[in-house]
Design an enzyme around this catalytic site. Structure first.
Site, PDB file in Angstrom:
ATOM      1  N   LEU A 174       3.132   0.516  11.035  1.00  0.00           N
ATOM      2  CA  LEU A 174       4.519   0.197  10.298  1.00  0.00           C
ATOM      3  C   LEU A 174       5.207  -0.570  11.451  1.00  0.00           C
ATOM      4  O   LEU A 174       5.573   0.012  12.421  1.00  0.00           O
ATOM      5  CB  LEU A 174       4.987   1.432   9.791  1.00  0.00           C
ATOM      6  CG  LEU A 174       4.129   2.230   8.647  1.00  0.00           C
ATOM      7  CD1 LEU A 174       4.877   3.299   8.098  1.00  0.00           C
ATOM      8  CD2 LEU A 174       3.536   1.258   7.435  1.00  0.00           C
ATOM      9  N   HIS A 231       7.838  -3.196   6.681  1.00  0.00           N
ATOM     10  CA  HIS A 231       7.284  -2.275   5.921  1.00  0.00           C
ATOM     11  C   HIS A 231       8.638  -1.311   5.572  1.00  0.00           C
ATOM     12  O   HIS A 231       8.898  -0.807   4.560  1.00  0.00           O
ATOM     13  CB  HIS A 231       6.340  -1.431   6.593  1.00  0.00           C
ATOM     14  CG  HIS A 231       4.798  -1.906   6.840  1.00  0.00           C
ATOM     15  ND1 HIS A 231       4.528  -1.968   8.134  1.00  0.00           N
ATOM     16  CD2 HIS A 231       4.155  -2.512   6.137  1.00  0.00           C
ATOM     17  CE1 HIS A 231       3.492  -2.956   8.285  1.00  0.00           C
ATOM     18  NE2 HIS A 231       3.003  -3.015   6.966  1.00  0.00           N
ATOM     19  N   LYS A 271       6.285 -11.763   2.638  1.00  0.00           N
ATOM     20  CA  LYS A 271       5.442 -12.288   3.751  1.00  0.00           C
ATOM     21  C   LYS A 271       4.118 -12.502   3.117  1.00  0.00           C
ATOM     22  O   LYS A 271       3.544 -13.565   3.880  1.00  0.00           O
ATOM     23  CB  LYS A 271       5.564 -11.014   4.895  1.00  0.00           C
ATOM     24  CG  LYS A 271       4.204 -10.950   5.850  1.00  0.00           C
ATOM     25  CD  LYS A 271       4.725 -11.877   6.865  1.00  0.00           C
ATOM     26  CE  LYS A 271       3.393 -12.060   7.723  1.00  0.00           C
ATOM     27  NZ  LYS A 271       2.345 -11.307   7.837  1.00  0.00           N
TER      28      LYS A 271
HETATM   29  P1  AMP Z   1       0.342  -4.777   5.272  1.00  0.00           P
HETATM   30  O1  AMP Z   1       0.415  -3.456   5.564  1.00  0.00           O
HETATM   31  O2  AMP Z   1       0.336  -5.898   6.026  1.00  0.00           O
HETATM   32  O3  AMP Z   1      -0.915  -4.741   4.301  1.00  0.00           O
HETATM   33  O4  AMP Z   1       1.628  -4.977   4.313  1.00  0.00           O
HETATM   34  C1  AMP Z   1       2.212  -3.882   3.432  1.00  0.00           C
HETATM   35  C2  AMP Z   1       3.352  -4.351   2.637  1.00  0.00           C
HETATM   36  O5  AMP Z   1       4.253  -4.719   3.677  1.00  0.00           O
HETATM   37  C3  AMP Z   1       3.012  -5.758   1.911  1.00  0.00           C
HETATM   38  O6  AMP Z   1       3.675  -5.723   0.635  1.00  0.00           O
HETATM   39  C4  AMP Z   1       3.773  -6.925   2.970  1.00  0.00           C
HETATM   40  O7  AMP Z   1       3.926  -8.033   2.209  1.00  0.00           O
HETATM   41  C5  AMP Z   1       4.798  -6.165   3.423  1.00  0.00           C
HETATM   42  N1  AMP Z   1       5.209  -6.723   4.683  1.00  0.00           N
HETATM   43  C6  AMP Z   1       4.490  -7.028   5.774  1.00  0.00           C
HETATM   44  N2  AMP Z   1       4.981  -7.697   6.897  1.00  0.00           N
HETATM   45  C7  AMP Z   1       6.309  -7.819   6.289  1.00  0.00           C
HETATM   46  C8  AMP Z   1       7.441  -8.535   6.726  1.00  0.00           C
HETATM   47  N3  AMP Z   1       7.382  -9.081   7.946  1.00  0.00           N
HETATM   48  N4  AMP Z   1       8.565  -8.517   5.967  1.00  0.00           N
HETATM   49  C9  AMP Z   1       8.551  -8.164   4.684  1.00  0.00           C
HETATM   50  N5  AMP Z   1       7.511  -7.552   3.889  1.00  0.00           N
HETATM   51  C10 AMP Z   1       6.460  -7.536   4.833  1.00  0.00           C
END
Ligand code: AMP
Length: 288
Positions: free
Chosen positions: A33, A37, A149
């Protein structure tokens, strides 16, 4: 904060919550995280009585030569961070329970899954839509929060929720960035020092595009050419795609006349980074 690993435990806790008249907000993640997140969790806190966050590295959304085996993990730190954000339940299922032997059902968002990242990751969004459907059914969420993102992912999930009549509110949240503009991502941890320096090229190219549009340039090919040249001027970069497209259909547009989105994927060594930005041709004048 409660940590739940078994699907049935999560399902029965969700039923209990609903019976008590409580609403459930849900943030699905793959862990490791970061502040991106955490921003989704803060939004989730506002959208439900109970906040559930899942950590699950979903094998179904990784291609055969992708980074599933080496995807970064930090469960203890993640649990601390989630607790500090006021998460009620951290759901950490295992792949054997989510995808048992003889598993064979997948969700395909037929058109949207094929554009943009879908070209070089053909089964990725099928994997995403499938796991998100399963998690929605297990967590029984009333609202789910996703980051812009992964813009295509957000659009795919919204379409899936609409098409499958899922009674769940899908909320998108803005991209959280490092001080130098690089979009926060668990995958940034893979970057060498040299590649991390080059990683600023994505956001710079997106901002350059935005600036061109504000100055009145409309032709997508011209905007993309300038963005490509900027990216190539950074060492170690290899462009996967750059696209300007309709924010709902994800279809490429030739000329920027309406509110649009621009997205790109760029490889730096073994790491593939993505980023995107809103392009608004109606806002002329000042620089971004
Ligand atoms: P992940 O753990 O990469 O699958 O991401 C989980 C959630 O966090 C997804 O909805 C992503 O779009 C969001 N997320 C990842 N990086 C960012 C960021 N830099 N800004 C905003 N949301 C993010």
């Amino acid at each position: 904060m409660e940590i739940i690993r078994k699907l049935q435990d999560m399902q029965s806790r969700a039923v209990d919550m609903h019976q008590q008249g409580k609403t459930i907000a849900f943030v699905p993640t793959m862990g490791f995280l970061h502040k991106g997140h955490l921003s989704l969790m803060r939004e989730g806190r506002k959208r439900g009585d109970i906040l559930v966050v899942s950590i699950f590295v979903n094998p179904a959304q990784f291609g055969p030569n992708e980074d599933f085996d080496k995807y970064p993990k930090s469960f203890e730190q993640d649990a601390d961070a989630a607790k500090k954000e006021g998460v009620d339940i951290l759901f950490n299922p295992c792949k054997e329970e989510l995808y048992p032997e003889r598993y064979q059902t997948y969700v395909n968002v037929e058109k949207l899954q094929n554009y943009l990242c879908g070209v070089s990751r053909p089964l990725h969004f099928r994997g995403v839509a499938t796991v998100v459907t399963k998690l929605f059914n297990i967590v029984k969420a009333d609202a789910a929060i996703f980051g812009e993102k992964d813009y295509q992912q957000l659009v795919v999930i919204r379409q899936m929720a609409l098409d499958l009549n899922l009674d769940i509110e899908i909320k998108g949240c803005p991209i959280v960035r490092e001080p130098d503009g690089v979009a926060m991502s668990s995958r940034n941890s893979y970057l060498s020092e040299k590649d991390r320096k080059s990683a600023v090229c994505l956001y710079q190219a997106l901002n350059e595009a935005k600036k061109l549009v504000k100055e009145g340039v409309k032709k997508s090919s011209e905007i993309i050419m300038t963005a490509s040249a900027l990216i190539r001027s950074y060492p170690g970069t290899e462009i996967d795609y750059i696209s300007i497209f309709d924010p709902e259909t994800l279809e490429e547009i030739e000329s920027v006349e309406e509110l649009s989105r621009m997205a790109m994927a760029v490889r730096l060594g073994e790491t593939r980074l993505i980023d995107n930005i809103l392009i608004d041709p109606r806002k002329k004048g000042s620089r971004a």
